[in-house]
Scaffold this motif. Structure first.
Motif, PDB file in Angstrom:
ATOM      1  N   THR A   4       0.854  -1.167   0.000  1.00  0.00           N
ATOM      2  CA  THR A   4       0.000   0.000   0.000  1.00  0.00           C
ATOM      3  C   THR A   4       0.890   1.217   0.000  1.00  0.00           C
ATOM      4  OG1 THR A   4      -0.118   0.060   2.394  1.00  0.00           O
ATOM      5  CG2 THR A   4      -1.876  -1.129   1.272  1.00  0.00           C
ATOM      6  N   THR A   5       0.410   2.267  -0.594  1.00  0.00           N
ATOM      7  CA  THR A   5       1.152   3.513  -0.576  1.00  0.00           C
ATOM      8  C   THR A   5       0.197   4.623  -0.241  1.00  0.00           C
ATOM      9  OG1 THR A   5       0.781   3.835  -2.923  1.00  0.00           O
ATOM     10  CG2 THR A   5       2.849   2.771  -2.294  1.00  0.00           C
ATOM     11  N   SER A   6       0.707   5.667   0.349  1.00  0.00           N
ATOM     12  CA  SER A   6      -0.123   6.804   0.702  1.00  0.00           C
ATOM     13  C   SER A   6       0.483   8.046   0.082  1.00  0.00           C
ATOM     14  CB  SER A   6      -0.187   6.938   2.225  1.00  0.00           C
ATOM     15  OG  SER A   6      -1.019   8.006   2.573  1.00  0.00           O
ATOM     16  N   THR A   7      -0.339   8.766  -0.651  1.00  0.00           N
ATOM     17  CA  THR A   7       0.117   9.995  -1.269  1.00  0.00           C
ATOM     18  C   THR A   7      -0.926  11.071  -1.050  1.00  0.00           C
ATOM     19  OG1 THR A   7      -0.883   9.412  -3.381  1.00  0.00           O
ATOM     20  CG2 THR A   7       1.435   8.798  -3.066  1.00  0.00           C
ATOM     21  N   ASP A   8      -0.455  12.281  -0.694  1.00  0.00           N
ATOM     22  CA  ASP A   8      -1.342  13.424  -0.537  1.00  0.00           C
ATOM     23  C   ASP A   8      -2.526  13.123   0.381  1.00  0.00           C
ATOM     24  OD1 ASP A   8      -0.863  14.059  -4.020  1.00  0.00           O
ATOM     25  OD2 ASP A   8       0.308  14.789  -2.341  1.00  0.00           O
ATOM     26  N   ASP A   9      -2.291  12.463   1.493  1.00  0.00           N
ATOM     27  CA  ASP A   9      -3.326  12.154   2.475  1.00  0.00           C
ATOM     28  C   ASP A   9      -4.470  11.300   1.936  1.00  0.00           C
ATOM     29  OD1 ASP A   9      -1.951  13.554   4.450  1.00  0.00           O
ATOM     30  OD2 ASP A   9      -2.953  15.433   3.926  1.00  0.00           O
ATOM     31  N   SER A  10      -4.274  10.648   0.799  1.00  0.00           N
ATOM     32  CA  SER A  10      -5.311   9.764   0.276  1.00  0.00           C
ATOM     33  C   SER A  10      -4.921   8.318   0.535  1.00  0.00           C
ATOM     34  CB  SER A  10      -5.525   9.990  -1.225  1.00  0.00           C
ATOM     35  OG  SER A  10      -4.354   9.674  -1.937  1.00  0.00           O
ATOM     36  N   THR A  11      -5.930   7.488   0.716  1.00  0.00           N
ATOM     37  CA  THR A  11      -5.695   6.081   0.984  1.00  0.00           C
ATOM     38  C   THR A  11      -5.590   5.327  -0.330  1.00  0.00           C
ATOM     39  OG1 THR A  11      -6.919   6.218   3.043  1.00  0.00           O
ATOM     40  CG2 THR A  11      -6.640   4.030   2.093  1.00  0.00           C
ATOM     41  N   VAL A  12      -4.621   4.445  -0.403  1.00  0.00           N
ATOM     42  CA  VAL A  12      -4.465   3.574  -1.562  1.00  0.00           C
ATOM     43  C   VAL A  12      -4.461   2.140  -1.056  1.00  0.00           C
ATOM     44  CG1 VAL A  12      -2.984   2.892  -3.476  1.00  0.00           C
ATOM     45  CG2 VAL A  12      -3.155   5.308  -2.837  1.00  0.00           C
ATOM     46  N   ILE A  13      -5.344   1.335  -1.625  1.00  0.00           N
ATOM     47  CA  ILE A  13      -5.441  -0.069  -1.284  1.00  0.00           C
ATOM     48  C   ILE A  13      -4.683  -0.847  -2.341  1.00  0.00           C
ATOM     49  CG2 ILE A  13      -7.001  -1.969  -0.748  1.00  0.00           C
ATOM     50  CD1 ILE A  13      -7.455   0.537   0.982  1.00  0.00           C
ATOM     51  N   GLY A  14      -3.787  -1.734  -1.920  1.00  0.00           N
ATOM     52  CA  GLY A  14      -2.983  -2.481  -2.867  1.00  0.00           C
ATOM     53  C   GLY A  14      -3.139  -3.983  -2.736  1.00  0.00           C
ATOM     54  N   PHE A  15      -3.067  -4.646  -3.865  1.00  0.00           N
ATOM     55  CA  PHE A  15      -3.107  -6.112  -3.915  1.00  0.00           C
ATOM     56  C   PHE A  15      -2.111  -6.572  -4.958  1.00  0.00           C
ATOM     57  CE2 PHE A  15      -4.919  -9.860  -6.195  1.00  0.00           C
ATOM     58  CZ  PHE A  15      -4.696 -10.801  -5.213  1.00  0.00           C
ATOM     59  N   ASP A  16      -1.105  -7.323  -4.528  1.00  0.00           N
ATOM     60  CA  ASP A  16      -0.144  -7.940  -5.433  1.00  0.00           C
ATOM     61  C   ASP A  16      -0.572  -9.386  -5.605  1.00  0.00           C
ATOM     62  OD1 ASP A  16       1.306  -5.595  -5.478  1.00  0.00           O
ATOM     63  OD2 ASP A  16       2.829  -6.283  -4.072  1.00  0.00           O
ATOM     64  N   CYS A  17      -0.967  -9.740  -6.802  1.00  0.00           N
ATOM     65  CA  CYS A  17      -1.451 -11.087  -7.066  1.00  0.00           C
ATOM     66  C   CYS A  17      -0.335 -12.107  -6.833  1.00  0.00           C
ATOM     67  CB  CYS A  17      -1.969 -11.191  -8.493  1.00  0.00           C
ATOM     68  SG  CYS A  17      -2.596 -12.842  -8.876  1.00  0.00           S
ATOM     69  N   PRO A  18      -0.583 -13.126  -6.013  1.00  0.00           N
ATOM     70  CA  PRO A  18       0.441 -14.137  -5.762  1.00  0.00           C
ATOM     71  C   PRO A  18       0.594 -15.130  -6.918  1.00  0.00           C
ATOM     72  CG  PRO A  18      -1.531 -14.671  -4.543  1.00  0.00           C
ATOM     73  CD  PRO A  18      -1.776 -13.343  -5.202  1.00  0.00           C
ATOM     74  N   PHE A  19      -0.289 -15.057  -7.909  1.00  0.00           N
ATOM     75  CA  PHE A  19      -0.264 -16.006  -9.016  1.00  0.00           C
ATOM     76  C   PHE A  19       0.362 -15.438 -10.285  1.00  0.00           C
ATOM     77  CE2 PHE A  19      -4.096 -16.853  -6.418  1.00  0.00           C
ATOM     78  CZ  PHE A  19      -3.664 -18.032  -5.835  1.00  0.00           C
ATOM     79  N   CYS A  20       0.547 -14.120 -10.335  1.00  0.00           N
ATOM     80  CA  CYS A  20       1.174 -13.483 -11.499  1.00  0.00           C
ATOM     81  C   CYS A  20       1.809 -12.179 -11.025  1.00  0.00           C
ATOM     82  CB  CYS A  20       0.145 -13.232 -12.611  1.00  0.00           C
ATOM     83  SG  CYS A  20      -1.090 -11.958 -12.238  1.00  0.00           S
ATOM     84  N   GLU A  21       2.241 -11.370 -11.943  1.00  0.00           N
ATOM     85  CA  GLU A  21       2.920 -10.134 -11.569  1.00  0.00           C
ATOM     86  C   GLU A  21       1.987  -8.924 -11.512  1.00  0.00           C
ATOM     87  OE1 GLU A  21       6.452  -9.583 -13.893  1.00  0.00           O
ATOM     88  OE2 GLU A  21       7.042 -11.663 -13.651  1.00  0.00           O
ATOM     89  N   GLU A  23      -0.279  -6.047 -10.195  1.00  0.00           N
ATOM     90  CA  GLU A  23      -0.407  -5.247  -8.977  1.00  0.00           C
ATOM     91  C   GLU A  23      -1.602  -4.332  -9.162  1.00  0.00           C
ATOM     92  OE1 GLU A  23       3.209  -3.195  -7.965  1.00  0.00           O
ATOM     93  OE2 GLU A  23       4.421  -4.918  -8.527  1.00  0.00           O
ATOM     94  N   LEU A  24      -2.582  -4.477  -8.287  1.00  0.00           N
ATOM     95  CA  LEU A  24      -3.777  -3.647  -8.356  1.00  0.00           C
ATOM     96  C   LEU A  24      -3.724  -2.602  -7.256  1.00  0.00           C
ATOM     97  CD1 LEU A  24      -6.447  -6.484  -8.741  1.00  0.00           C
ATOM     98  CD2 LEU A  24      -5.297  -5.221 -10.564  1.00  0.00           C
ATOM     99  N   GLN A  25      -4.105  -1.387  -7.577  1.00  0.00           N
ATOM    100  CA  GLN A  25      -4.189  -0.339  -6.573  1.00  0.00           C
ATOM    101  C   GLN A  25      -5.459   0.458  -6.823  1.00  0.00           C
ATOM    102  OE1 GLN A  25      -0.562   1.950  -6.625  1.00  0.00           O
ATOM    103  NE2 GLN A  25       0.510   0.403  -5.432  1.00  0.00           N
ATOM    104  N   THR A  26      -6.213   0.695  -5.764  1.00  0.00           N
ATOM    105  CA  THR A  26      -7.453   1.461  -5.850  1.00  0.00           C
ATOM    106  C   THR A  26      -7.583   2.338  -4.610  1.00  0.00           C
ATOM    107  OG1 THR A  26      -8.814  -0.179  -4.718  1.00  0.00           O
ATOM    108  CG2 THR A  26      -8.596  -0.427  -7.104  1.00  0.00           C
ATOM    109  N   PRO A  27      -8.464   3.327  -4.655  1.00  0.00           N
ATOM    110  CA  PRO A  27      -8.636   4.195  -3.490  1.00  0.00           C
ATOM    111  C   PRO A  27      -9.568   3.627  -2.427  1.00  0.00           C
ATOM    112  CG  PRO A  27      -9.906   5.029  -5.334  1.00  0.00           C
ATOM    113  CD  PRO A  27      -9.111   3.855  -5.845  1.00  0.00           C
ATOM    114  N   THR A  28     -10.347   2.584  -2.751  1.00  0.00           N
ATOM    115  CA  THR A  28     -11.294   2.042  -1.774  1.00  0.00           C
ATOM    116  C   THR A  28     -11.233   0.519  -1.722  1.00  0.00           C
ATOM    117  OG1 THR A  28     -13.115   1.796  -3.347  1.00  0.00           O
ATOM    118  CG2 THR A  28     -12.906   3.943  -2.232  1.00  0.00           C
ATOM    119  N   ILE A  29     -11.678  -0.022  -0.609  1.00  0.00           N
ATOM    120  CA  ILE A  29     -11.735  -1.469  -0.446  1.00  0.00           C
ATOM    121  C   ILE A  29     -12.755  -2.062  -1.414  1.00  0.00           C
ATOM    122  CG2 ILE A  29     -12.435  -3.313   1.140  1.00  0.00           C
ATOM    123  CD1 ILE A  29     -10.985  -1.787   3.349  1.00  0.00           C
ATOM    124  N   GLU A  30     -13.880  -1.372  -1.602  1.00  0.00           N
ATOM    125  CA  GLU A  30     -14.901  -1.865  -2.529  1.00  0.00           C
ATOM    126  C   GLU A  30     -14.339  -2.007  -3.944  1.00  0.00           C
ATOM    127  OE1 GLU A  30     -15.422   0.823  -0.491  1.00  0.00           O
ATOM    128  OE2 GLU A  30     -16.618  -0.231   1.000  1.00  0.00           O
TER     129      GLU A  30
END
Length: 103
Positions: A4-21, A23-30
């Motif tokens: 996960t990374t945080s920039t400019d006080d915004s939340t970033v949700i990260g998921f690195d797929c364990p089955f391939c390369e 990397e998904l990043q979104t601002p919300t869990i939904e």
């Protein structure tokens, strides 16, 4: 590895797929659940071993009364052999919950 990374006080949700390369990043869990579930669909076969391990002895999510067997080799798929319900989507959401972090 989850990231996960945080920039400019915004939340970033990260998921690195364990089955391939991927990397998904979104601002919300939904959003990560939606994108992640769609992505995990291509890894359905790879995710089956994780499903068999984590869901052994647990009931079908359709409340039909079926309980998945304890032996990993005994689980043939995400579909319930009793009612035919596909447990993949609900399992994928839980799997993503275990794999993501937020900051």
């Amino acid at each position: 590895m989850d990231e996960t990374t945080s920039t400019d006080d915004s939340t970033v949700i990260g998921f690195d797929c364990p089955f391939c390369e991927e990397e998904l990043q979104t601002p919300t869990i939904e959003a990560i659940r939606d994108r992640g579930r769609t992505h995990l669909e291509i890894h359905r076969t790879d995710l089956l071993a994780e499903f068999a391990n984590r869901e052994r002895g647990k009931a079908c999510q359709n409340d039909c009364g079926y309980v998945f067997p304890v032996g990993v080799d005994e689980v043939a798929g995400f579909e319930c052999p009793e009612c035919g319900y596909d447990n993949f989507e609900k399992f994928a959401h839980r799997y993503l919950y275990w794999q993501i972090e937020q900051s």
